[in-house]
Design a protein around this motif. Structure first.
Motif, mmCIF file in Angstrom:
data_model
loop_
_atom_site.group_PDB
_atom_site.id
_atom_site.type_symbol
_atom_site.label_atom_id
_atom_site.label_comp_id
_atom_site.label_asym_id
_atom_site.label_seq_id
_atom_site.Cartn_x
_atom_site.Cartn_y
_atom_site.Cartn_z
ATOM 1 N N SER A 99 0.936 -1.460 -0.402
ATOM 2 C CA SER A 99 0.524 0.316 0.055
ATOM 3 C C SER A 99 1.257 1.349 0.368
ATOM 4 O O SER A 99 2.021 0.893 0.559
ATOM 5 C CB SER A 99 -1.113 0.069 1.139
ATOM 6 O OG SER A 99 -2.192 -0.944 1.221
ATOM 7 N N LEU A 100 0.250 2.484 -0.756
ATOM 8 C CA LEU A 100 1.026 3.254 -0.006
ATOM 9 C C LEU A 100 0.473 4.638 1.219
ATOM 10 O O LEU A 100 -0.904 4.735 0.437
ATOM 11 C CB LEU A 100 0.638 4.267 -1.609
ATOM 12 C CG LEU A 100 1.009 3.786 -3.235
ATOM 13 C CD1 LEU A 100 1.080 5.127 -4.082
ATOM 14 C CD2 LEU A 100 3.019 2.931 -2.724
ATOM 15 N N ALA A 101 1.490 4.507 2.046
ATOM 16 C CA ALA A 101 0.813 4.610 3.323
ATOM 17 C C ALA A 101 1.043 6.342 3.025
ATOM 18 O O ALA A 101 1.964 6.809 3.256
ATOM 19 C CB ALA A 101 1.671 4.250 4.451
ATOM 20 N N VAL A 102 -0.819 6.948 3.996
ATOM 21 C CA VAL A 102 -0.565 8.951 3.707
ATOM 22 C C VAL A 102 -0.569 9.149 5.730
ATOM 23 O O VAL A 102 -1.504 8.377 6.604
ATOM 24 C CB VAL A 102 -1.094 8.738 3.093
ATOM 25 C CG1 VAL A 102 -1.162 11.350 3.365
ATOM 26 C CG2 VAL A 102 -0.885 8.455 1.700
ATOM 27 N N LEU A 103 0.019 9.897 6.156
ATOM 28 C CA LEU A 103 -0.519 9.992 7.677
ATOM 29 C C LEU A 103 -0.862 11.857 7.414
ATOM 30 O O LEU A 103 0.268 12.217 7.022
ATOM 31 C CB LEU A 103 0.708 9.747 8.798
ATOM 32 C CG LEU A 103 0.489 10.059 9.954
ATOM 33 C CD1 LEU A 103 -0.419 9.266 9.809
ATOM 34 C CD2 LEU A 103 1.410 10.421 11.001
ATOM 35 N N GLU A 104 -2.418 11.753 7.537
ATOM 36 C CA GLU A 104 -2.404 13.615 7.272
ATOM 37 C C GLU A 104 -2.483 13.426 9.194
ATOM 38 O O GLU A 104 -2.623 13.555 9.907
ATOM 39 C CB GLU A 104 -3.834 13.387 7.093
ATOM 40 C CG GLU A 104 -4.223 14.872 7.160
ATOM 41 C CD GLU A 104 -6.155 14.712 7.657
ATOM 42 O OE1 GLU A 104 -6.719 15.351 8.180
ATOM 43 O OE2 GLU A 104 -6.773 13.145 6.589
ATOM 44 N N MET A 105 -1.954 15.488 9.123
ATOM 45 C CA MET A 105 -1.719 16.171 10.228
ATOM 46 C C MET A 105 -2.185 17.146 9.718
ATOM 47 O O MET A 105 -2.673 17.958 8.892
ATOM 48 C CB MET A 105 -0.254 16.185 10.380
ATOM 49 C CG MET A 105 0.610 14.458 10.366
ATOM 50 S SD MET A 105 1.984 15.727 11.404
ATOM 51 C CE MET A 105 1.214 15.393 13.662
ATOM 52 N N SER A 106 -3.599 17.337 11.513
ATOM 53 C CA SER A 106 -3.945 18.881 11.023
ATOM 54 C C SER A 106 -4.987 18.865 12.098
ATOM 55 O O SER A 106 -5.215 18.246 13.157
ATOM 56 C CB SER A 106 -5.091 18.895 10.013
ATOM 57 O OG SER A 106 -6.168 20.306 9.861
ATOM 58 N N ASP A 107 -5.023 20.014 12.635
ATOM 59 C CA ASP A 107 -5.768 20.516 13.850
ATOM 60 C C ASP A 107 -7.287 19.360 13.671
ATOM 61 O O ASP A 107 -7.988 19.072 14.683
ATOM 62 C CB ASP A 107 -6.222 21.230 14.730
ATOM 63 C CG ASP A 107 -6.805 22.172 13.381
ATOM 64 O OD1 ASP A 107 -6.891 21.874 12.278
ATOM 65 O OD2 ASP A 107 -7.797 23.401 13.894
ATOM 66 N N ASN A 108 -8.136 18.955 12.169
ATOM 67 C CA ASN A 108 -9.242 18.886 12.541
ATOM 68 C C ASN A 108 -8.950 17.124 11.675
ATOM 69 O O ASN A 108 -9.712 17.581 10.062
ATOM 70 C CB ASN A 108 -10.466 19.905 11.700
ATOM 71 C CG ASN A 108 -11.610 18.619 12.083
ATOM 72 O OD1 ASN A 108 -11.725 18.064 12.384
ATOM 73 N ND2 ASN A 108 -12.160 20.110 11.116
ATOM 74 N N PRO A 109 -8.394 16.485 11.112
ATOM 75 C CA PRO A 109 -8.336 15.449 10.558
ATOM 76 C C PRO A 109 -9.241 14.481 9.777
ATOM 77 O O PRO A 109 -10.244 14.502 10.795
ATOM 78 C CB PRO A 109 -7.261 14.117 11.350
ATOM 79 C CG PRO A 109 -7.453 15.096 13.081
ATOM 80 C CD PRO A 109 -7.683 16.417 12.714
ATOM 81 N N GLY A 110 -8.868 14.274 8.837
ATOM 82 C CA GLY A 110 -9.891 13.630 8.050
ATOM 83 C C GLY A 110 -10.709 14.799 7.527
ATOM 84 O O GLY A 110 -12.277 13.827 7.371
ATOM 85 N N LYS A 111 -10.635 15.887 7.678
ATOM 86 C CA LYS A 111 -12.168 17.035 6.797
ATOM 87 C C LYS A 111 -11.163 17.935 6.266
ATOM 88 O O LYS A 111 -10.462 18.239 7.034
ATOM 89 C CB LYS A 111 -13.247 17.210 8.104
ATOM 90 C CG LYS A 111 -14.166 18.446 7.671
ATOM 91 C CD LYS A 111 -14.979 18.758 8.579
ATOM 92 C CE LYS A 111 -15.952 19.213 8.387
ATOM 93 N NZ LYS A 111 -16.317 19.667 9.159
ATOM 94 N N HIS A 112 -12.064 18.578 5.195
ATOM 95 C CA HIS A 112 -11.355 19.983 4.241
ATOM 96 C C HIS A 112 -12.011 20.598 4.976
ATOM 97 O O HIS A 112 -13.489 21.019 5.086
ATOM 98 C CB HIS A 112 -11.511 19.854 3.086
ATOM 99 C CG HIS A 112 -11.468 20.894 2.400
ATOM 100 N ND1 HIS A 112 -10.143 21.750 2.000
ATOM 101 C CD2 HIS A 112 -12.352 22.053 1.710
ATOM 102 C CE1 HIS A 112 -10.174 23.062 1.100
ATOM 103 N NE2 HIS A 112 -11.260 22.956 1.590
ATOM 104 N N GLU A 113 -11.188 21.903 5.783
ATOM 105 C CA GLU A 113 -12.320 22.719 5.921
ATOM 106 C C GLU A 113 -12.174 24.158 5.345
ATOM 107 O O GLU A 113 -11.406 24.287 5.148
ATOM 108 C CB GLU A 113 -11.481 23.739 7.544
ATOM 109 C CG GLU A 113 -12.118 22.525 7.991
ATOM 110 C CD GLU A 113 -11.293 23.051 9.498
ATOM 111 O OE1 GLU A 113 -11.516 23.386 10.707
ATOM 112 O OE2 GLU A 113 -9.746 22.125 9.784
ATOM 113 N N ILE A 114 -13.050 24.448 5.291
ATOM 114 C CA ILE A 114 -12.863 26.105 3.742
ATOM 115 C C ILE A 114 -12.658 27.105 4.789
ATOM 116 O O ILE A 114 -12.382 26.950 5.242
ATOM 117 C CB ILE A 114 -14.620 25.952 4.164
ATOM 118 C CG1 ILE A 114 -16.018 25.144 3.081
ATOM 119 C CG2 ILE A 114 -14.773 27.392 3.128
ATOM 120 C CD1 ILE A 114 -16.899 25.902 3.056
#
Length: 533
Positions: free
Chosen positions: A60-75
């Motif tokens: 698999s090509l693995a990614v780790l997302e980092m954000s104060d609200n991961p898993g969601k695109h904030e407008i």
């Protein structure tokens, strides 16, 4: 553990930070385990995920997302990505990105203001390895022979160089100078150079997420490389300037100048004679001026999507010993952080319907550089919720937003790019075009009044909207005679562009219909009245 604790205490006193990053060569399983460990340590700011599909060897090509609200695109929040280990035997980027993930997790928890602010304002995606199969091949070869091979493991398991495997969109640009963005044409010869699984997964990811800025980490030299990567003439070396050349040079320098040695005198790589030239350019190079590459990921990002990508060459040694990795980390840490902040240069905002206040997706953002009095012939488009981001260097700009069914709107602004501050917000509200409206009056903001001009983008959109209205009237009024096909479109184009000369609208299919001809002359007068308002 006591030694680590003492070192951390000393580091906090001296530098205000401490990170327990693990710098070693991680195999595929260890890499995934490390990413999971970071997620468990910082679940509130991370989200691990894998791209849909598998590599040639079923990884698999693995990614780790980092954000104060991961898993969601904030407008309004821009999205950024780092990709490492595209060439399997170039391993430094892979390890630096794992270290970066760990470092940002630790620093967020410790309250580091720079990292906290970055993660609160940016959605970051990090893929340590785009070619895990190649890494395994390169590592196995090294274990067996005890020798490092500059080619073994570079390609994927099908022996295809992934950075020559993307659609060659540069050729379309060079053939058709009006094409400068969001190029969808198929350019690939699937028989001669079939798209590889890793390439396909990356392409889908790049097109699905509204990335604004990106970098692809390589090894073999020490330089920040920017588009275009492919020469226009086909020459092996030729400066190939993109419409955003000034911005790309700024982006490349935002890494090289923050790197410990990239922009300073340093030892040249054995078979790379360009070190002196790079130094004169502050540790940067235009891709094609260095050597021409067709089918690279860097130019694909820029020409297929809104994403600006540069390529980072992190050092001469593609597969250094583990004890060299800490120095690579120290040399690159500040530059890695600084480059992510460049996601916030220029302008951003939301494009909305002026009546419903709902975001308008796929609106086109056109930019005229008032400082140099030139159009930047590379448009970007708004994301699903109507938000947009346009990377720009400091200067004066006129920005025009257009969307089908809406009046264009133009605003002018100064861009200053304060240090590590979110981009200047410039929102647009487009007025829907009335069904019965024949005249398109551009909505030009008072900030542009001193210019005494209407941008070309507005005039072009004005003409296109009017031609569609003319076609609509003709279709409704002359249903039996007017088919509304491509031939009629061509006739309307010629008629409109030649001072509304109604006779030019007549094709051989209509010439026998004298009654139609007389009515069309009356329609011409009516249209002329509307169009002159």
């Amino acid at each position: 553990m006591l030694a680590v604790a003492l070192l951390c205490s000393l580091a906090i006193v001296l530098f205000g930070e401490c990170s327990s990053v693990e710098l070693k060569h991680h195999n595929y399983k260890e890499m995934l385990d490390y990413m999971v460990k970071i997620h468990k340590k910082c679940p509130e700011i991370t989200r691990p995920y894998v791209l849909e599909g598998k590599t040639v060897m079923n990884r698999s090509l693995a990614v780790l997302e980092m954000s104060d609200n991961p898993g969601k695109h904030e407008i309004g929040e821009p999205e950024f990505k780092y990709v490492g280990n595209m060439h399997g035997n170039e391993v430094v980027g892979r390890e630096l990105l794992l270290a970066l993930l760990d470092y940002m997790c630790d620093q967020y928890k410790a309250g580091n203001k720079t990292i906290v602010k970055l993660l609160e304002s940016t959605r970051i995606h990090i893929m340590p390895s785009m070619n895990p199969d190649g890494w395994e091949i390169a590592t196995e070869s090294f274990k067996k022979t005890g020798k490092k091979d500059w080619l073994k493991g570079r390609s994927n398991a099908n022996n295809v160089d992934l950075n020559r495997n993307f659609p060659d969109l540069d050729r379309i640009v060079y053939r058709n100078h009006e094409k400068n963005n969001h190029i969808k044409e198929k350019t690939h010869d699937q028989q001669k150079n079939p798209i590889q699984p890793e390439t396909y997964m990356a392409m889908e990811w790049i097109q699905e997420v509204p990335f604004v800025l990106s970098s692809n980490l390589h090894g073999g030299d020490l330089v920040a490389n920017y588009p275009y990567d492919e020469s226009q003439s086909g020459a092996p070396q030729e400066y190939s300037k993109s419409p955003d050349d000034s911005t790309f040079r700024y982006l490349a320098e935002s890494y090289s100048l923050w790197h410990a040695t990239m922009a300073k005198p340093h030892e040249s790589c054995d078979d790379m004679p360009d070190n002196e030239k790079f130094l004169k350019q502050k540790g940067t190079t235009n891709g094609a001026a260095w050597y021409s590459v067709a089918g690279g990921m860097q130019d694909f990002n820029y020409l297929r999507t809104n994403c600006f990508e540069i390529t980072l060459e992190l050092g001469c040694d593609k597969y250094p010993p583990e004890n060299a990795l800490p120095q690579f980390w120290e040399d690159n840490k500040d530059a890695l952080i600084n480059f992510m902040w460049q996601t916030h240069i220029g302008i951003k905002g939301v494009i909305r319907d002026a009546q419903t206040k709902k975001g308008i997706a796929s609106a086109t953002v056109k930019v005229h550089n008032l400082t140099s009095d030139a159009d930047i012939n590379h448009d970007i488009t708004s994301a699903h919720d109507g938000d947009y981001w346009r990377l720009l260097i400091p200067g004066s700009y006129m920005v025009t937003v257009t969307a089908p069914g809406y009046l264009p709107q133009t605003k002018c602004m100064e861009v200053t790019n304060p240090f590590r501050t979110e981009a200047k917000e410039v929102d647009f509200e487009l007025q829907p075009l009335r069904e019965d409206a024949m005249s398109v009056k551009a909505d030009v903001d008072p900030s542009c009044a001193h210019l005494n001009m209407v941008p070309n983008a507005v005039m072009e959109e004005k003409g296109d909207q009017e031609k569609q209205k003319i076609k609509h009237i003709l279709q409704n009024k002359y249903q039996e005679n007017f088919e509304g096909d491509d031939d009629d479109d061509d006739e309307i184009e010629r008629w409109y562009d030649n001072s509304y000369d109604g006779s030019r609208l007549m094709s051989s299919n209509y010439m026998e219909d004298l009654e139609y001809l007389e009515e069309l002359k009356d329609l011409q007068k009516l249209l002329d009245g509307y169009l002159q308002e």
